[in-house]
Design a protein around this motif. Structure first.
Motif, PDB file in Angstrom:
ATOM      1  N   GLY A  97      86.768  60.885  33.893  1.00  0.00           N
ATOM      2  CA  GLY A  97      86.655  59.580  34.351  1.00  0.00           C
ATOM      3  C   GLY A  97      85.352  59.136  35.035  1.00  0.00           C
ATOM      4  N   ASN A 151      75.021  51.794  30.260  1.00  0.00           N
ATOM      5  CA  ASN A 151      76.346  52.380  30.554  1.00  0.00           C
ATOM      6  C   ASN A 151      77.298  51.003  31.105  1.00  0.00           C
ATOM      7  N   THR A 152      78.343  51.428  31.686  1.00  0.00           N
ATOM      8  CA  THR A 152      79.564  50.167  31.758  1.00  0.00           C
ATOM      9  C   THR A 152      78.806  49.220  32.840  1.00  0.00           C
ATOM     10  N   SER A 153      78.274  49.811  33.749  1.00  0.00           N
ATOM     11  CA  SER A 153      77.764  48.828  34.831  1.00  0.00           C
ATOM     12  C   SER A 153      76.486  47.740  34.338  1.00  0.00           C
ATOM     13  N   HIS A 178      85.784  48.423  40.151  1.00  0.00           N
ATOM     14  CA  HIS A 178      84.725  49.104  40.402  1.00  0.00           C
ATOM     15  C   HIS A 178      83.578  48.446  40.960  1.00  0.00           C
ATOM     16  N   SER A 236      89.748  45.414  35.330  1.00  0.00           N
ATOM     17  CA  SER A 236      89.595  46.877  34.689  1.00  0.00           C
ATOM     18  C   SER A 236      90.835  47.110  33.861  1.00  0.00           C
ATOM     19  N   PRO A 238      91.499  50.909  32.199  1.00  0.00           N
ATOM     20  CA  PRO A 238      92.287  51.108  33.156  1.00  0.00           C
ATOM     21  C   PRO A 238      91.606  50.695  34.429  1.00  0.00           C
ATOM     22  N   TYR A 240      89.864  52.344  37.791  1.00  0.00           N
ATOM     23  CA  TYR A 240      89.434  53.658  38.180  1.00  0.00           C
ATOM     24  C   TYR A 240      90.373  54.415  39.230  1.00  0.00           C
ATOM     25  N   ASP A 265      86.427  45.250  32.303  1.00  0.00           N
ATOM     26  CA  ASP A 265      85.685  46.491  32.725  1.00  0.00           C
ATOM     27  C   ASP A 265      86.399  47.486  32.065  1.00  0.00           C
ATOM     28  N   ALA A 267      85.250  50.631  31.246  1.00  0.00           N
ATOM     29  CA  ALA A 267      84.672  52.048  31.432  1.00  0.00           C
ATOM     30  C   ALA A 267      85.083  53.292  30.686  1.00  0.00           C
ATOM     31  N   HIS A 268      86.598  53.220  30.704  1.00  0.00           N
ATOM     32  CA  HIS A 268      87.160  54.514  30.290  1.00  0.00           C
ATOM     33  C   HIS A 268      87.683  54.265  28.976  1.00  0.00           C
ATOM     34  N   ALA A 288      81.888  52.972  28.814  1.00  0.00           N
ATOM     35  CA  ALA A 288      80.759  53.524  28.860  1.00  0.00           C
ATOM     36  C   ALA A 288      80.740  54.578  27.585  1.00  0.00           C
ATOM     37  N   HIS A 290      79.434  57.726  27.892  1.00  0.00           N
ATOM     38  CA  HIS A 290      79.078  58.787  28.711  1.00  0.00           C
ATOM     39  C   HIS A 290      80.136  59.568  29.323  1.00  0.00           C
ATOM     40  N   LYS A 291      81.472  58.930  29.190  1.00  0.00           N
ATOM     41  CA  LYS A 291      82.603  59.377  29.892  1.00  0.00           C
ATOM     42  C   LYS A 291      83.526  59.928  28.691  1.00  0.00           C
TER      43      LYS A 291
HETATM   44  C1  PLP Z   1      86.316  51.110  36.113  1.00  0.00           C
HETATM   45  C2  PLP Z   1      84.827  51.474  36.201  1.00  0.00           C
HETATM   46  N1  PLP Z   1      83.825  50.619  35.919  1.00  0.00           N
HETATM   47  C3  PLP Z   1      82.431  50.812  36.068  1.00  0.00           C
HETATM   48  C4  PLP Z   1      81.994  52.277  36.291  1.00  0.00           C
HETATM   49  C5  PLP Z   1      80.685  52.661  36.284  1.00  0.00           C
HETATM   50  O1  PLP Z   1      80.706  53.409  34.862  1.00  0.00           O
HETATM   51  P1  PLP Z   1      78.936  53.605  34.454  1.00  0.00           P
HETATM   52  O2  PLP Z   1      78.335  54.917  35.102  1.00  0.00           O
HETATM   53  O3  PLP Z   1      79.255  53.878  32.947  1.00  0.00           O
HETATM   54  O4  PLP Z   1      78.006  52.565  34.832  1.00  0.00           O
HETATM   55  C6  PLP Z   1      83.310  53.369  36.347  1.00  0.00           C
HETATM   56  C7  PLP Z   1      82.537  54.599  36.576  1.00  0.00           C
HETATM   57  O5  PLP Z   1      83.442  55.399  36.792  1.00  0.00           O
HETATM   58  C8  PLP Z   1      84.464  52.922  36.351  1.00  0.00           C
HETATM   59  O6  PLP Z   1      85.564  53.813  36.644  1.00  0.00           O
END
Ligand code: PLP
Length: 491
Positions: A97, A151-153, A178, A236, A238, A240, A265, A267-268, A288, A290-291
């Protein structure tokens, strides 16, 4: 040291599927046979039944055994998948995660592409259309709807900061988001005067997909009754914090009923869940690379709705690229055909590091080859097995992640490992638990904790979070649960 601690990870790995492989255990040490008996293998497992039943809910025990059997039935296949990775065998990595791990074939391609780029003094002026065309079908969309982000952000910034917010627009979201999504929301608050309305998230098993439909729908109706202009929902899937999968399809019914912009969001999601985003129909899903997808760092996948599909007949929201070298300056038409390649405008911004994205494409190709649904089923089954084992030892109330509604499941499992339940509000104790899982056990478990508010609690809970992915097996879960139980009793 207890007997679990004395088993090396290598021993555990080789002894795990005894029945499945039909291995002869007669020459093994008593310690090793005991270990297998603890795991429920061989003749001794019969005698173990009543002992375990005495520990808790006998239904949960049955469920755990069923899930375990499902996990080991395809053992040979997953052993081959596990061999794809170069993970340090002295540790058990259960924090995907936060960060995944590139398979060897991806690392090799990345290295090769880096060398080619250096040899050619190559540039990265590209919107990577061919690569997006290759990846998009695995996500159920067309290339113009799938962008490569950093990335997600980064994807959440593209989504949120590109919208034409008006002062007073309200975004309904949760209190378990997040920073990756919350930061651009805060910028939009300060810059454009939007308002954010947060729903207090439930935790634990006593929730269903309908809970979220009601929570969002009720909140939106309340805001509207106060004369507020609700413009978007962001959540989100899910989260985090607890691994609760907010159900996208169900929440999209609320989105459509209220005519809102939808921002997920996710990310996962890439690499964990085999979702078809064209069918889900949200406006934005930022994931993401990279996860769980196990691509390089600084890679992400941003899905942007760019045409009208049956899944979401709402007009496309007005949106401007905010980080780009490609700006067609066109209004997107509300038709089944895209006006322009919106994903190109996200992907292309100056010279990008093409080897990085080529490596992500290779990781996606590997996932498509293995089967995204197969991976999802395996990851979720492992998480469900872990949850049932947690319930056997700690009781169902220790879970922050739901376990019974299939729509709320993810491969992130969060729970309270402490014997004194209120200890979970002690950040230092929770940090120590995570640190000792790494240091005190021969498997050197890498897990993490995350803090979050719990309705009615005087302060944040610091739940322990475990990620279960393709390089794990049922044996890893057994060892983890035994170690966590042992540590919880020592602390
Ligand atoms: C729900 C969620 N959103 C965003 C992020 C940020 O991810 P990234 O590093 O890909 O920007 C994370 C990272 O753990 C996350 O769990």
């Amino acid at each position: 040291m207890n007997e679990i601690q004395e088993m090396s990870r290598a021993d555990a790995r080789s002894s795990a599927p005894v029945q499945a492989r039909g291995l002869d255990a007669t020459g093994w040490t008593a310690k090793r046979r005991d270990f297998l008996r603890i795991l429920g293998y061989g003749a001794g497992s019969m005698a173990l039944g009543p002992m375990l039943a005495a520990c808790g809910d006998s239904n949960a025990q049955t469920t755990a055994e069923t899930l375990r059997a499902q996990l080991v039935q395809d053992e040979a296949f997953w052993t081959e998948v596990q061999k794809m990775f170069i993970l340090d065998p002295s540790k058990t990595y259960m924090n995907i995660g936060t960060a995944g791990s590139m398979p060897k074939v991806v690392l090799d391609l990345f290295a090769e592409e880096n060398r080619k780029k250096a040899a050619d003094s190559g540039n990265g002026y590209s919107n990577l259309l061919a690569q997006r065309q290759q990846v998009a079908p695995g996500f159920g969309v067309d290339a113009d709807e799938l962008a490569f982000s950093a990335n997600t952000s980064s994807g959440m910034c593209h989504a949120i900061l590109g919208l034409d917010w008006q002062r007073g627009d309200v975004v309904v979201t949760t209190n378990h988001e997040h920073g990756g999504g919350d930061t651009p929301l805060k910028i939009a608050t300060d810059r454009y005067g939007i308002e954010v309305s947060r729903i207090a998230m439930p935790v634990g098993n006593n929730q269903t997909a309908a809970t979220y439909v009601t929570l969002f729908d009720d909140r939106i109706k309340q805001l509207k009754a106060q004369g507020k202009r609700v413009r978007a929902m962001m959540w989100s899937s899910p989260t985090y914090k607890t691994g609760t999968m907010l159900p996208i399809a169900d929440l999209m019914t609320v989105v459509k009923a209220h005519g809102l912009i939808s921002i997920v969001d996710g990310a996962h999601l890439p690499g964990m869940m085999a979702y078809n985003y064209g069918e889900l129909g949200m406006d934005f899903m930022s994931g993401a690379g990279h996860k769980w997808q196990c691509g390089p760092g600084s890679t992400g996948i941003l899905v942007i709705r760019n045409k009208i599909r049956a899944s979401n007949p709402l007009p496309l929201p007005k949106w401007y690229p905010i980080h780009t070298s490609t700006y067609p300056a066109l209004e997107r038409a509300n038709s089944a055909t895209a006006t322009y390649d919106v994903a190109a405008s996200v992907t292309s911004c100056g010279s990008v590091h093409t080897p990085m994205f080529l490596a992500l494409v290779e990781a996606c190709a590997q996932w498509d080859k293995i089967g995204r649904k197969k991976i999802e089923t395996y990851d979720i089954t492992m998480a469900s097995y872990l949850k049932e084992k947690i319930v056997e030892r700690w009781g169902v109330d220790s879970l922050y992640s739901p376990k019974d509604d299939p729509k709320l499941l993810s491969a992130l499992t969060s729970f309270n490992p402490f014997q004194v339940k209120t200890d979970v509000m002690d950040a230092t104790k929770s940090n120590t638990f995570v640190a000792r899982m790494l240091s005190d056990y021969p498997q050197h478990f890498v897990v993490r904790n995350a803090n979050f508010s719990v309705i009615g609690a005087p302060s944040d809970h610091y739940g322990v979070r475990v990620s279960t992915h393709v390089w794990h097996d049922a044996n890893d879960i057994d060892l983890l649960v035994n170690a966590m139980w042992d540590l919880s009793r020592k602390m």
